[in-house]
Design an enzyme around this catalytic site. Structure first.
Site, PDB file in Angstrom:
ATOM      1  N   ASP A 142      -3.176  -2.948  -2.519  1.00 22.61           N
ATOM      2  CA  ASP A 142      -4.200  -1.915  -2.587  1.00 22.61           C
ATOM      3  C   ASP A 142      -4.019  -1.110  -3.879  1.00 22.61           C
ATOM      4  OD1 ASP A 142      -5.136   1.077  -0.730  1.00 22.61           O
ATOM      5  OD2 ASP A 142      -6.376  -0.354  -1.827  1.00 22.61           O
ATOM      6  N   ASN A 143      -5.075  -0.439  -4.321  1.00 22.58           N
ATOM      7  CA  ASN A 143      -5.008   0.556  -5.398  1.00 22.58           C
ATOM      8  C   ASN A 143      -4.614   0.019  -6.764  1.00 22.58           C
ATOM      9  OD1 ASN A 143      -3.480   2.225  -2.786  1.00 22.58           O
ATOM     10  ND2 ASN A 143      -5.523   2.807  -3.508  1.00 22.58           N
TER      11      ASN A 143
ATOM     12  N   GLU B  63     -11.139   4.466  -1.357  1.00 26.90           N
ATOM     13  CA  GLU B  63     -11.601   4.804   0.004  1.00 26.90           C
ATOM     14  C   GLU B  63     -12.450   6.076   0.032  1.00 26.90           C
ATOM     15  OE1 GLU B  63      -8.492   3.964  -0.804  1.00 26.90           O
ATOM     16  OE2 GLU B  63      -7.071   5.521  -0.316  1.00 26.90           O
TER      17      GLU B  63
ATOM     18  N   ASP C 114       0.837  -1.199   0.000  1.00 27.36           N
ATOM     19  CA  ASP C 114       0.000   0.000   0.000  1.00 27.36           C
ATOM     20  C   ASP C 114       0.868   1.245   0.000  1.00 27.36           C
ATOM     21  OD1 ASP C 114      -2.532   1.451   2.200  1.00 27.36           O
ATOM     22  OD2 ASP C 114      -2.316   1.523   0.014  1.00 27.36           O
TER      23      ASP C 114
ATOM     24  N   LYS D 157       2.948   3.317  -5.998  1.00 25.01           N
ATOM     25  CA  LYS D 157       2.490   2.320  -6.976  1.00 25.01           C
ATOM     26  C   LYS D 157       3.626   1.840  -7.868  1.00 25.01           C
ATOM     27  CE  LYS D 157      -0.644   3.374  -4.582  1.00 25.01           C
ATOM     28  NZ  LYS D 157      -0.609   2.515  -3.357  1.00 25.01           N
TER      29      LYS D 157
HETATM   30  O1  LIG Z   1      -5.110   4.285  -1.330  1.00 27.06           O
HETATM   31  C1  LIG Z   1      -4.386   5.270  -1.952  1.00 27.06           C
HETATM   32  C2  LIG Z   1      -5.005   6.231  -2.741  1.00 27.06           C
HETATM   33  C3  LIG Z   1      -4.238   7.214  -3.363  1.00 27.06           C
HETATM   34  C4  LIG Z   1      -4.921   8.240  -4.194  1.00 27.06           C
HETATM   35  C5  LIG Z   1      -4.528   9.575  -4.125  1.00 27.06           C
HETATM   36  C6  LIG Z   1      -5.194  10.536  -4.880  1.00 27.06           C
HETATM   37  C7  LIG Z   1      -6.258  10.168  -5.699  1.00 27.06           C
HETATM   38  F1  LIG Z   1      -6.899  11.087  -6.418  1.00 27.06           F
HETATM   39  C8  LIG Z   1      -6.642   8.837  -5.784  1.00 27.06           C
HETATM   40  C9  LIG Z   1      -5.980   7.870  -5.028  1.00 27.06           C
HETATM   41  C10 LIG Z   1      -2.850   7.250  -3.206  1.00 27.06           C
HETATM   42  C11 LIG Z   1      -2.213   6.273  -2.417  1.00 27.06           C
HETATM   43  C12 LIG Z   1      -0.813   6.257  -2.212  1.00 27.06           C
HETATM   44  N1  LIG Z   1      -0.258   5.300  -1.437  1.00 27.06           N
HETATM   45  C13 LIG Z   1      -1.052   4.350  -0.875  1.00 27.06           C
HETATM   46  N2  LIG Z   1      -2.386   4.307  -1.033  1.00 27.06           N
HETATM   47  C14 LIG Z   1      -2.989   5.265  -1.786  1.00 27.06           C
HETATM   48 MG   LIG Z   2      -3.849   2.669  -0.626  1.00 31.51          MG
END
Ligand SMILES: Oc1cc(-c2ccc(F)cc2)cc2cncnc12
Ligand SMILES: [Mg+2]
Length: 214
Positions: A169-170, A199, A141, A144
Protein backbone atom coordinates in the site's frame (compact mmCIF):
# COMPACT_ATOMS: atom_id res chain seq x y z
CA UNK A 1 -7.43 10.93 28.87
CA UNK A 2 -9.06 11.75 25.53
CA UNK A 3 -10.03 8.78 23.37
CA UNK A 4 -7.95 7.96 20.30
CA UNK A 5 -9.25 7.96 16.74
CA UNK A 6 -9.12 4.15 16.58
CA UNK A 7 -11.15 3.97 19.81
CA UNK A 8 -13.77 6.33 18.30
CA UNK A 9 -13.76 4.18 15.17
CA UNK A 10 -14.47 1.07 17.29
CA UNK A 11 -17.46 2.83 18.87
CA UNK A 12 -18.78 3.63 15.37
CA UNK A 13 -18.41 -0.05 14.35
CA UNK A 14 -20.27 -1.22 17.48
CA UNK A 15 -23.01 1.37 16.84
CA UNK A 16 -23.46 1.02 13.06
CA UNK A 17 -22.19 -2.49 12.27
CA UNK A 18 -23.84 -5.88 12.68
CA UNK A 19 -21.99 -8.34 14.94
CA UNK A 20 -20.61 -11.28 12.94
CA UNK A 21 -21.05 -9.49 9.61
CA UNK A 22 -17.65 -8.51 8.11
CA UNK A 23 -19.18 -6.47 5.23
CA UNK A 24 -21.10 -4.32 7.74
CA UNK A 25 -17.87 -3.70 9.70
CA UNK A 26 -16.07 -2.64 6.50
CA UNK A 27 -18.97 -0.32 5.57
CA UNK A 28 -19.18 1.17 9.07
CA UNK A 29 -15.45 2.02 9.04
CA UNK A 30 -15.63 3.52 5.53
CA UNK A 31 -18.68 5.61 6.57
CA UNK A 32 -16.86 6.81 9.72
CA UNK A 33 -13.80 7.82 7.65
CA UNK A 34 -15.87 9.60 4.97
CA UNK A 35 -18.29 11.42 7.31
CA UNK A 36 -16.60 11.71 10.72
CA UNK A 37 -12.81 11.38 10.81
CA UNK A 38 -10.29 10.43 8.09
CA UNK A 39 -8.19 7.45 9.13
CA UNK A 40 -5.37 5.55 7.38
CA UNK A 41 -7.26 2.36 6.51
CA UNK A 42 -6.56 1.03 3.01
CA UNK A 43 -10.13 2.13 2.22
CA UNK A 44 -12.80 0.98 -0.21
CA UNK A 45 -11.17 1.75 -3.58
CA UNK A 46 -7.77 0.18 -2.82
CA UNK A 47 -9.60 -2.39 -0.66
CA UNK A 48 -11.43 -3.70 -3.71
CA UNK A 49 -8.08 -4.19 -5.47
CA UNK A 50 -6.78 -5.97 -2.33
CA UNK A 51 -9.87 -8.21 -2.41
CA UNK A 52 -9.28 -9.15 -6.06
CA UNK A 53 -5.60 -10.01 -5.50
CA UNK A 54 -6.39 -12.11 -2.38
CA UNK A 55 -9.15 -13.94 -4.26
CA UNK A 56 -6.80 -14.59 -7.22
CA UNK A 57 -3.98 -15.89 -4.98
CA UNK A 58 -6.32 -17.83 -2.62
CA UNK A 59 -3.42 -18.08 -0.12
CA UNK A 60 -2.90 -20.71 2.56
CA UNK A 61 -0.31 -18.63 4.43
CA UNK A 62 -0.84 -14.87 4.84
CA UNK A 63 1.10 -12.10 6.58
CA UNK A 64 -0.04 -8.49 7.06
CA UNK A 65 2.41 -5.81 8.19
CA UNK A 66 0.51 -2.98 9.90
CA UNK A 67 -2.82 -4.00 11.43
CA UNK A 68 -3.81 -0.48 12.58
CA UNK A 69 -7.56 -0.92 13.36
CA UNK A 70 -7.99 -4.23 11.55
CA UNK A 71 -9.85 -2.91 8.49
CA UNK A 72 -7.68 -4.70 5.92
CA UNK A 73 -7.34 -7.65 8.30
CA UNK A 74 -11.14 -8.05 8.12
CA UNK A 75 -11.10 -7.54 4.32
CA UNK A 76 -8.51 -10.30 3.88
CA UNK A 77 -9.74 -12.75 6.55
CA UNK A 78 -13.32 -12.74 5.19
CA UNK A 79 -11.99 -14.08 1.86
CA UNK A 80 -9.76 -16.88 3.20
CA UNK A 81 -10.62 -20.56 2.75
CA UNK A 82 -11.95 -22.36 5.86
CA UNK A 83 -9.14 -23.31 8.22
CA UNK A 84 -6.73 -20.70 6.82
CA UNK A 85 -5.40 -18.11 9.26
CA UNK A 86 -3.63 -14.81 8.67
CA UNK A 87 -0.86 -13.42 10.85
CA UNK A 88 -0.94 -9.63 11.32
CA UNK A 89 1.75 -7.55 13.02
CA UNK A 90 1.04 -4.27 14.85
CA UNK A 91 3.62 -2.10 16.64
CA UNK A 92 1.22 0.15 18.55
CA UNK A 93 -0.46 -1.65 21.52
CA UNK A 94 -3.39 0.80 21.77
CA UNK A 95 -4.23 0.25 18.08
CA UNK A 96 -3.73 -3.52 18.50
CA UNK A 97 -6.29 -3.56 21.33
CA UNK A 98 -8.84 -1.78 19.09
CA UNK A 99 -8.07 -4.09 16.15
CA UNK A 100 -8.67 -7.20 18.29
CA UNK A 101 -12.14 -5.87 19.16
CA UNK A 102 -13.00 -4.90 15.56
CA UNK A 103 -11.82 -8.29 14.24
CA UNK A 104 -13.85 -10.06 16.97
CA UNK A 105 -16.93 -7.91 16.22
CA UNK A 106 -16.68 -9.09 12.59
CA UNK A 107 -16.59 -12.69 13.91
CA UNK A 108 -13.17 -13.38 12.36
CA UNK A 109 -11.06 -13.85 15.50
CA UNK A 110 -10.52 -17.56 14.75
CA UNK A 111 -8.96 -16.68 11.37
CA UNK A 112 -6.54 -14.06 12.69
CA UNK A 113 -3.35 -14.18 14.77
CA UNK A 114 -2.51 -10.61 15.84
CA UNK A 115 1.05 -10.22 17.13
CA UNK A 116 2.24 -7.04 18.82
CA UNK A 117 5.77 -5.92 18.03
CA UNK A 118 8.00 -4.59 15.28
CA UNK A 119 8.19 -6.33 11.90
CA UNK A 120 12.00 -6.28 12.06
CA UNK A 121 11.95 -8.29 15.28
CA UNK A 122 9.02 -10.59 14.41
CA UNK A 123 9.70 -11.60 10.77
CA UNK A 124 12.76 -13.70 11.77
CA UNK A 125 10.55 -15.48 14.33
CA UNK A 126 7.81 -16.57 11.89
CA UNK A 127 9.16 -20.05 11.24
CA UNK A 128 9.84 -21.02 14.87
CA UNK A 129 6.80 -19.32 16.45
CA UNK A 130 4.13 -20.13 13.86
CA UNK A 131 5.53 -23.10 11.92
CA UNK A 132 5.56 -21.11 8.69
CA UNK A 133 7.71 -22.37 5.81
CA UNK A 134 6.91 -19.64 3.25
CA UNK A 135 4.16 -17.04 2.79
CA UNK A 136 1.81 -17.23 -0.19
CA UNK A 137 0.62 -13.64 0.29
CA UNK A 138 2.07 -10.62 2.16
CA UNK A 139 0.32 -7.23 2.52
CA UNK A 140 2.71 -4.38 3.37
CA UNK A 141 0.89 -1.47 5.00
CA UNK A 142 3.12 -0.29 7.85
CA UNK A 143 5.85 2.35 8.12
CA UNK A 144 7.08 3.20 4.64
CA UNK A 145 10.76 3.17 5.58
CA UNK A 146 10.36 -0.49 6.67
CA UNK A 147 9.15 -1.82 3.29
CA UNK A 148 12.63 -2.27 1.78
CA UNK A 149 14.43 -3.68 4.86
CA UNK A 150 11.52 -6.04 5.48
CA UNK A 151 11.37 -7.47 1.95
CA UNK A 152 15.11 -8.14 2.21
CA UNK A 153 14.44 -9.80 5.57
CA UNK A 154 11.83 -12.06 3.91
CA UNK A 155 14.49 -13.14 1.39
CA UNK A 156 17.18 -13.69 4.03
CA UNK A 157 14.82 -15.73 6.23
CA UNK A 158 13.72 -17.92 3.31
CA UNK A 159 10.09 -16.88 3.74
CA UNK A 160 9.38 -16.48 0.00
CA UNK A 161 8.86 -19.18 -2.61
CA UNK A 162 8.45 -19.04 -6.40
CA UNK A 163 5.07 -17.33 -6.84
CA UNK A 164 4.83 -15.62 -3.43
CA UNK A 165 2.83 -12.40 -3.89
CA UNK A 166 3.65 -9.17 -2.08
CA UNK A 167 1.11 -6.33 -2.25
CA UNK A 168 2.24 -2.93 -0.97
CA UNK A 169 0.00 0.00 0.00
CA UNK A 170 0.96 3.69 -0.27
CA UNK A 171 3.69 3.33 -2.87
CA UNK A 172 2.83 6.86 -4.13
CA UNK A 173 1.41 8.56 -1.02
CA UNK A 174 3.16 8.78 1.42
CA UNK A 175 5.44 6.94 -1.05
CA UNK A 176 8.04 4.20 -0.87
CA UNK A 177 10.55 5.15 -3.60
CA UNK A 178 13.41 2.88 -2.49
CA UNK A 179 11.05 -0.13 -2.23
CA UNK A 180 9.58 0.58 -5.69
CA UNK A 181 13.03 0.96 -7.23
CA UNK A 182 14.05 -2.38 -5.68
CA UNK A 183 11.09 -4.53 -6.76
CA UNK A 184 10.86 -2.92 -10.22
CA UNK A 185 14.57 -3.37 -11.02
CA UNK A 186 15.28 -6.70 -9.31
CA UNK A 187 15.32 -9.72 -11.65
CA UNK A 188 13.85 -11.72 -8.76
CA UNK A 189 10.46 -9.95 -8.91
CA UNK A 190 7.75 -9.33 -11.50
CA UNK A 191 5.97 -6.11 -10.46
CA UNK A 192 2.72 -4.43 -11.46
CA UNK A 193 1.29 -1.10 -10.36
CA UNK A 194 -2.46 -0.70 -9.61
CA UNK A 195 -3.34 3.01 -9.76
CA UNK A 196 -5.93 4.30 -7.27
CA UNK A 197 -6.21 7.10 -4.71
CA UNK A 198 -5.26 7.74 -1.10
CA UNK A 199 -8.10 6.33 1.00
CA UNK A 200 -11.18 8.60 1.13
CA UNK A 201 -9.46 11.33 -0.94
CA UNK A 202 -8.75 12.33 -4.56
CA UNK A 203 -4.99 12.28 -3.99
CA UNK A 204 -3.11 9.84 -6.25
CA UNK A 205 -1.90 6.61 -4.62
CA UNK A 206 -1.76 2.96 -5.60
CA UNK A 207 -0.78 -0.60 -4.81
CA UNK A 208 2.31 -2.42 -6.13
CA UNK A 209 1.99 -6.16 -6.63
CA UNK A 210 5.30 -8.03 -6.78
CA UNK A 211 5.60 -11.76 -7.49
CA UNK A 212 8.78 -13.47 -6.25
CA UNK A 213 10.34 -15.47 -9.08
CA UNK A 214 12.55 -17.67 -6.87
O1 LIG B 1 -2.50 4.34 3.98
C1 LIG B 1 -1.71 5.16 4.74
C2 LIG B 1 -1.76 6.54 4.60
C3 LIG B 1 -0.95 7.35 5.39
C4 LIG B 1 -1.03 8.83 5.22
C5 LIG B 1 -1.01 9.66 6.34
C6 LIG B 1 -1.11 11.04 6.18
C7 LIG B 1 -1.25 11.59 4.91
F1 LIG B 1 -1.35 12.91 4.76
C8 LIG B 1 -1.25 10.76 3.79
C9 LIG B 1 -1.14 9.38 3.94
C10 LIG B 1 -0.08 6.79 6.33
C11 LIG B 1 -0.01 5.40 6.47
C12 LIG B 1 0.84 4.77 7.41
N1 LIG B 1 0.85 3.42 7.51
C13 LIG B 1 0.06 2.68 6.70
N2 LIG B 1 -0.77 3.21 5.79
C14 LIG B 1 -0.84 4.57 5.67
MG1 LIG C 1 -1.83 2.28 4.06
Amino acid sequence: TRSTRPQRMLKAVQKNGTKGNPESVISAIDYFCKHSEWAMNVGDEKGSILDSVVTEVNPSTVLELGTYCGYSTVRIARLLSPGTKLITLEFNPVNAAVARQIIAYAGLQDKVILVEGSSGDLIPQMKERFGIMTFDFIFLDHWKDRYLPDIKLFEECGLLRKGSVLLADNVICPGTPEYLEYVRNSPRYESKYYPAHLEYTKVEDGLEKSVFLG
